[in-house]
Each structure stands twice: as C-alpha cells, then as structure tokens.
Design an enzyme around this catalytic site. Structure first.
Site, mmCIF file in Angstrom:
data_model
loop_
_atom_site.group_PDB
_atom_site.id
_atom_site.type_symbol
_atom_site.label_atom_id
_atom_site.label_comp_id
_atom_site.label_asym_id
_atom_site.label_seq_id
_atom_site.Cartn_x
_atom_site.Cartn_y
_atom_site.Cartn_z
ATOM 1 N N SER A 172 0.832 -1.201 0.000
ATOM 2 C CA SER A 172 0.000 0.000 0.000
ATOM 3 C C SER A 172 0.871 1.257 0.000
ATOM 4 C CB SER A 172 -0.968 -0.051 1.185
ATOM 5 O OG SER A 172 -1.944 0.965 1.099
ATOM 6 N N ASP A 218 -9.337 -4.429 -5.516
ATOM 7 C CA ASP A 218 -8.802 -3.423 -4.600
ATOM 8 C C ASP A 218 -9.592 -2.117 -4.713
ATOM 9 O OD1 ASP A 218 -7.248 -1.641 -3.131
ATOM 10 O OD2 ASP A 218 -5.353 -2.476 -3.850
ATOM 11 N N HIS A 248 -7.668 -5.112 -1.176
ATOM 12 C CA HIS A 248 -6.425 -4.375 -0.951
ATOM 13 C C HIS A 248 -5.426 -5.121 -0.063
ATOM 14 C CE1 HIS A 248 -3.876 -0.864 -0.787
ATOM 15 N NE2 HIS A 248 -3.984 -0.759 0.518
#
Length: 307
Positions: A172, A218, A248
């Site tokens: 991320s 995601d 995600h």
C-alpha cells in the site's frame, strides 16, 4: 483526505478481523541483457542455495536456516526486526515496509521466506502509523543505511552478512514508498511494490527491476490507477506486473496464496539482486505457465521477458 479516510476504514476493519483493460506492455528496455545462465551472472550466488524447483519455492521455508535480531536503536524509522541466514557468506539486504496504519505484522510472513533463500531482511515499523508514502520511502532508505551499518559492525549478529546490494518490498503506502526509494536512492537495485498507493507521482525515471503485485478487487489502490500507469511509464526498466484475486489486503499476512506469492517474490529478488538466472523460468519460462494461465490465481499478467 476522503481517500485517506476510506483507506483507514478499509484497513482498520480488515486488521481487526485478522488480530479497464490493461494497456500494452511498455517499450522493452534498450539496454543489453545478460545471457541466461552465464557464469558472471551467477558468480555471487552462495553455494548453499540449490537449484530451485516449483516445490521448493512454494514451500514455507527455503533451504537455509535463519535467525532473528531486533534492532535496538532504529535510526530514521520506527522499529526493525532482522531475519538472516545463519550460514556463512554475505547476502543482499531487503527492506520490508508496511502500509497505512500497518505494523511489522503486515509482511511478517515474507521475512523468513526471503531470508531462507539467501537474503538479510529487515522488517520495519514506521515512525507513526499515518506516515505518508514519501515518508515511508525515506524510512526505507534509513533502514537500508542501518542494515548496511550493522553488517559492518564487529560483534553484531549480521556482521559480514550484508553484501551491499539492497532491495525493498512494501504494501500500500509502503509500496508507494518502495517506488520513492527506487526513484531517489541509487543503492536500491530491485523493488516489489504490493498493491502500491502513492497519488500524483511520476516514476517514469525508475530504471531498476520492479515487480508490481496487485489485487483485482482493490477499492483503495487499484492497479488501473497506480501500478499499471507506473508500469507503462517505466520504459527503461525490467518489469513484472501480476494481478491476483482479492481486495487491498491480498499481499498481507493471512491473505492470498502465499505459496505462489512467495515463489514469485523469491524468484524476482534472486534474479535481480543476485543475478541468478536459475530463477528466471518461474517468472518468464515454462515453469510459470501453470500460474499465468490459471484465472483463479492470476487475473492479469504483463512482463518484459525474457530476463
């Protein structure tokens, strides 16, 4: 701000539970490629690392025994746990960086897996849980600096074990930080951004090998918004892009197919931090075809093969 709020809500909910069509591949790099299997390419590979197989790469641990060491005084980042091979020899270093609101737990699964294939891995925690991607990129560099320093400190458990080559993986905002490190710190020679997030950034100048692993569903850092545009802009880098099912959190501890994810990451870092062409078939050759052509495992795949 709205995106960050959504990101925090998504990650917080999942962590509590646990305790467009792609464009054509970018232009092939113009630089010459090494011949596969050349002695020069494989010269730095420790003799203790045997020829890889699908079974050995998909196992939880590789061929080398490992140990861990907690960094007593992290410098420029929040915390660090080093996992390293106990066998003699020196190895590339790899920094692992978590995502927004994340901790070392995010990528804990990956540290021993990489170390047991011949890497000195520092799994870091950030200065604050909300650090942005730019800060995470700087912290990756700081962790790399300290890893090299500890490897040169007589009496330290990793003394003599770090060969000076660095790579990084992050999830991320940590993946966005990996891109920052590749762009801004020439010591980093390969990166694996996992579901990377970093708005309004240009990474077209990145020339180091980069493996983007993304998640099909995601809602926070979809590949079409971040990873794929970056991939397509990096015309001078060797690249791999793999999208897998999941949201995600698909690269994090407890999520996704870790046998396959681990195989790809070990192979990528081995190929580009060691120059070990024995791992190329699992990314570019026949050994990858069962993965690439399995829609329940891979939803999109692009690359600059052969490499």
């Amino acid at each position: 701000m709205a995106v960050l709020i959504a990101l925090a809500a998504t990650l917080t909910s999942a962590l509590l539970t646990v305790s467009v069509t792609p464009t054509a591949a970018a232009e092939r790099p113009s630089r010459s490629k090494p011949s596969v299997g050349s002695a020069t390419e494989n010269a730095a590979v420790p003799a203790a690392i045997p020829d890889p197989t699908t079974a050995s790469l998909e196992a939880t641990n590789g061929p080398l025994a490992t140990a861990t060491y907690t960094v007593p005084n992290p410098n420029g980042y929040g915390s660090g746990t080093i996992t390293y091979p106990t066998a003699g020899g020196s190895y590339p270093g790899v920094v692992l960086m978590p995502g927004y609101q994340g901790t070392q737990q995010n990528l804990q699964w990956l540290a021993p897996r990489l170390a047991s294939w011949g890497f000195v891995v520092i799994n870091v925690g950030t200065l604050t849980l909300g650090d942005d991607p730019a800060s995470r990129g700087r912290q990756i560099s700081a962790a790399g600096t300290q890893l090299l320093s500890l490897g040169s400190a007589i009496g330290n458990p990793i003394y003599g074990k770090v060969n000076g080559t660095l790579g990084a993986a992050g999830h991320s905002m940590g993946g966005g930080g990996v891109m920052v490190a590749l762009r801004d710190d020439s010591r980093f020679k390969a990166g694996v951004p996992l579901a990377p997030y970093n708005p309004s950034q240009n990474f077209s100048g990145v020339t180091d090998p980069t493996f983007f692993m993304t998640c099909q569903s995601d809602p926070v850092a979809h590949a079409n918004t971040y990873a794929l545009p970056w991939y397509n802009s990096m015309s001078r880098a060797e690249k791999l892009f793999v999208e897998v099912p999941g949201d995600h959190l698909c690269p994090m501890t407890g999520y996704g197919n870790k046998a396959k994810q681990g195989k790809w990451m070990v192979s990528f870092f081995s190929r580009w931090l060691y120059g070990d062409t024995r791992f190329s078939p699992f990314l570019c050759g026949a050994a990858r075809e069962a993965d690439k052509n399995n829609p329940s495992l891979v939803t999109r795949w692009q690359d600059t093969c052969p490499f």
